[in-house]
Design an enzyme around this catalytic site. Structure first.
Site, PDB file in Angstrom:
ATOM      1  N   LYS A 162       0.856  -1.189   0.000  1.00 25.08           N
ATOM      2  CA  LYS A 162       0.000   0.000   0.000  1.00 25.08           C
ATOM      3  C   LYS A 162       0.887   1.231   0.000  1.00 25.08           C
ATOM      4  O   LYS A 162       1.982   1.233   0.593  1.00 25.08           O
ATOM      5  CB  LYS A 162      -0.902   0.027   1.253  1.00 25.08           C
ATOM      6  CG  LYS A 162      -1.693   1.320   1.427  1.00 25.08           C
ATOM      7  CD  LYS A 162      -2.430   1.364   2.754  1.00 25.08           C
ATOM      8  CE  LYS A 162      -3.096   2.723   2.960  1.00 25.08           C
ATOM      9  NZ  LYS A 162      -3.850   2.810   4.223  1.00 25.08           N
ATOM     10  N   GLU A 207      -8.631  11.990  12.539  1.00 26.50           N
ATOM     11  CA  GLU A 207      -7.864  10.802  12.933  1.00 26.50           C
ATOM     12  C   GLU A 207      -6.960  11.074  14.133  1.00 26.50           C
ATOM     13  O   GLU A 207      -6.003  11.849  14.053  1.00 26.50           O
ATOM     14  CB  GLU A 207      -7.026  10.287  11.766  1.00 26.50           C
ATOM     15  CG  GLU A 207      -6.346   8.961  12.056  1.00 26.50           C
ATOM     16  CD  GLU A 207      -5.986   8.185  10.809  1.00 26.50           C
ATOM     17  OE1 GLU A 207      -5.437   7.085  10.940  1.00 26.50           O
ATOM     18  OE2 GLU A 207      -6.249   8.679   9.695  1.00 26.50           O
ATOM     19  N   GLU A 253      -7.025  -2.395   2.702  1.00 24.69           N
ATOM     20  CA  GLU A 253      -6.303  -1.158   3.002  1.00 24.69           C
ATOM     21  C   GLU A 253      -6.372  -0.852   4.497  1.00 24.69           C
ATOM     22  O   GLU A 253      -5.375  -0.469   5.122  1.00 24.69           O
ATOM     23  CB  GLU A 253      -6.896  -0.004   2.190  1.00 24.69           C
ATOM     24  CG  GLU A 253      -6.272   1.345   2.489  1.00 24.69           C
ATOM     25  CD  GLU A 253      -7.024   2.506   1.858  1.00 24.69           C
ATOM     26  OE1 GLU A 253      -6.801   3.648   2.305  1.00 24.69           O
ATOM     27  OE2 GLU A 253      -7.824   2.280   0.934  1.00 24.69           O
ATOM     28  N   GLU A 389     -11.864  10.809  -4.313  1.00 24.25           N
ATOM     29  CA  GLU A 389     -11.732  10.757  -2.855  1.00 24.25           C
ATOM     30  C   GLU A 389     -10.966  11.967  -2.333  1.00 24.25           C
ATOM     31  O   GLU A 389     -11.352  12.581  -1.335  1.00 24.25           O
ATOM     32  CB  GLU A 389     -11.040   9.467  -2.433  1.00 24.25           C
ATOM     33  CG  GLU A 389     -10.851   9.355  -0.919  1.00 24.25           C
ATOM     34  CD  GLU A 389     -10.210   8.044  -0.507  1.00 24.25           C
ATOM     35  OE1 GLU A 389      -9.417   8.063   0.461  1.00 24.25           O
ATOM     36  OE2 GLU A 389     -10.492   7.004  -1.133  1.00 24.25           O
TER      37      GLU A 389
END
Length: 409
Positions: A162, A207, A253, A389
């Site tokens: 990733k 986050e 992911e 996104e």
């Protein structure tokens, strides 16, 4: 001779005033941190350092302990704020000790100061400027999608699992931007996020990288995103969220991102726990797969060691970490600065709270704000979907500033 640190209780009515208005004080706002009604407002600057080169967390630790050695800690613990670069070899980090701090949390509302006690009065809310033009970053949308396609090929060749690729846009404004006012507006609009303004950076990050309290460690991993833009069609949004929860690509992911956090904390903690399945975090316009991670720091492990172990996580860099960092350097074409770096506060008791600097921007000039957004790329990623996104992720700041409709494609 040590400097005294003073503290007094404050009428809680000042906190709504901070949230609804621009605080007017004889000391200017130097930093602000807002989350779920809790707030930290730094006033003035007692000291600030810009950190360069490798190991910025170790540099911050040394700077902090030098101050603690000269402050009188008998009355109250001083509080400082910091923003760290994504890549310390290419950008500076900052640590800031305000002259005074207005703090509101579950323990009440207090004002503390080192040398100068501030005074304040109410003021008229500052008008946020509007966006007049949007300029693409180093890579235009087509070039950025080409980079995503290249990353997908590398992942399918098993060179890595990733990588997170970011892009930026430059918003031109019709008036000077006051960053604390924007942070206050973002906190009112997105109370679940960590809204901040510090040293030219402003944002509302969803986050949590690290919360540290009495050796208890917690983090919230976000990876896997879907746009939920249609407030008039809840059914459509629910369908998108249901698809996210069963998406092989997004679950993969997300799992990589969770593993990067649990592995990092395992080196510093006596135990670490993460639920087997993620939940969905719903925010305005987007939803994320989310997993809370908790742990217990080993004796002697400091905040700075925890931050150094965690940063950068796979959620903002990739996996394996070194391979992803090399791909970012080759394909992103962007100086992230403090975008995706840790940003937050810490105090003399050892408590701290750091988010990952997401949904944020850097004020390059008084009327130019550079916005950043990124997307996690895995083997099944579609460049057009990843571009969409990133577009959805810059919308909170653009909506707050207004006047941007039709400018970003």
């Amino acid at each position: 001779m040590s400097a005294g640190v003073n503290r007094t209780e404050v009428d809680p009515s000042i906190v709504p005033a901070v949230l609804q208005e621009r605080l007017r004080a004889d000391l200017p706002i130097s930093a602000i941190w807002l989350h779920h009604g809790e707030c930290i407002v730094g006033l003035g600057v007692h000291d600030q350092a810009h950190l360069h080169g490798p190991q910025p967390m170790a540099q911050a630790r040394q700077w902090w302990h030098q101050h603690l050695d000269h402050l009188d800690l008998n009355r109250v613990s001083p509080l400082a704020l910091a923003g760290f670069a994504f890549d310390s070899h290419h950008a500076s980090s900052t640590v800031l000790l305000p002259e005074a701090v207005l703090r509101h949390d579950s323990h009440g509302t207090h004002l503390s100061w080192i040398d100068q006690r501030p005074t304040w009065s109410s003021s008229t809310p500052t008008r946020l400027p509007e966006v007049t033009a949007v300029e693409q970053g180093p890579l235009d949308p087509a070039q950025w999608q080409h980079s995503v396609a290249q990353a997908v090929r590398l992942i399918r060749q098993r060179q890595l699992s990733k990588v997170v690729l970011a892009r930026s846009i430059l918003a031109h404004l019709d008036a000077d931007l006051d960053l604390p006012s924007l942070a206050i507006h973002l906190a009112a609009t997105y109370p679940q996020c960590f809204s901040f303004a510090l040293d030219g950076w402003v944002g509302a990050s969803p986050e949590l990288l690290l919360n540290l309290q009495d050796k208890t460690v917690s983090s919230m991993v976000l990876a896997g995103t879907v746009a939920t833009p249609d407030a008039n069609s809840p059914a459509s949004n629910e369908q998108a969220i249901a698809a996210l929860q069963t998406s092989v690509k997004d679950l993969h992911e997300h799992r990589l991102s969770v593993e990067s956090v649990t592995d990092a904390l395992a080196s510093c903690c006596s135990w670490v726990h993460a639920p087997a399945q993620p939940h969905v975090l719903r925010l305005a316009g987007v939803a994320h797969l989310a997993t809370g991670v908790t742990g217990r720091a080993n004796p002697g492990v400091s905040l700075w060691e925890l931050l150094a172990a965690l940063h950068p996580t796979a959620a903002i860099c990739g996996a394996p970490r070194q391979a992803a960092a090399e791909v970012i350097s080759r394909l992103e074409g962007l100086d992230r600065g403090r975008y995706t770096g840790p940003v937050g506060w810490f105090d003399a008791s050892g408590a701290a709270q750091f988010a990952i600097a997401l949904r944020c921007g850097h004020l390059e000039a008084s009327q130019r704000l550079r916005l950043f957004a990124g997307a996690g790329i895995v083997a099944d990623s579609d460049p057009a979907a990843e571009l969409a996104e990133t577009t959805s992720k810059v919308q909170p700041l653009l909506r707050a500033l207004g006047g941007s409709r039709g400018l970003l494609h």
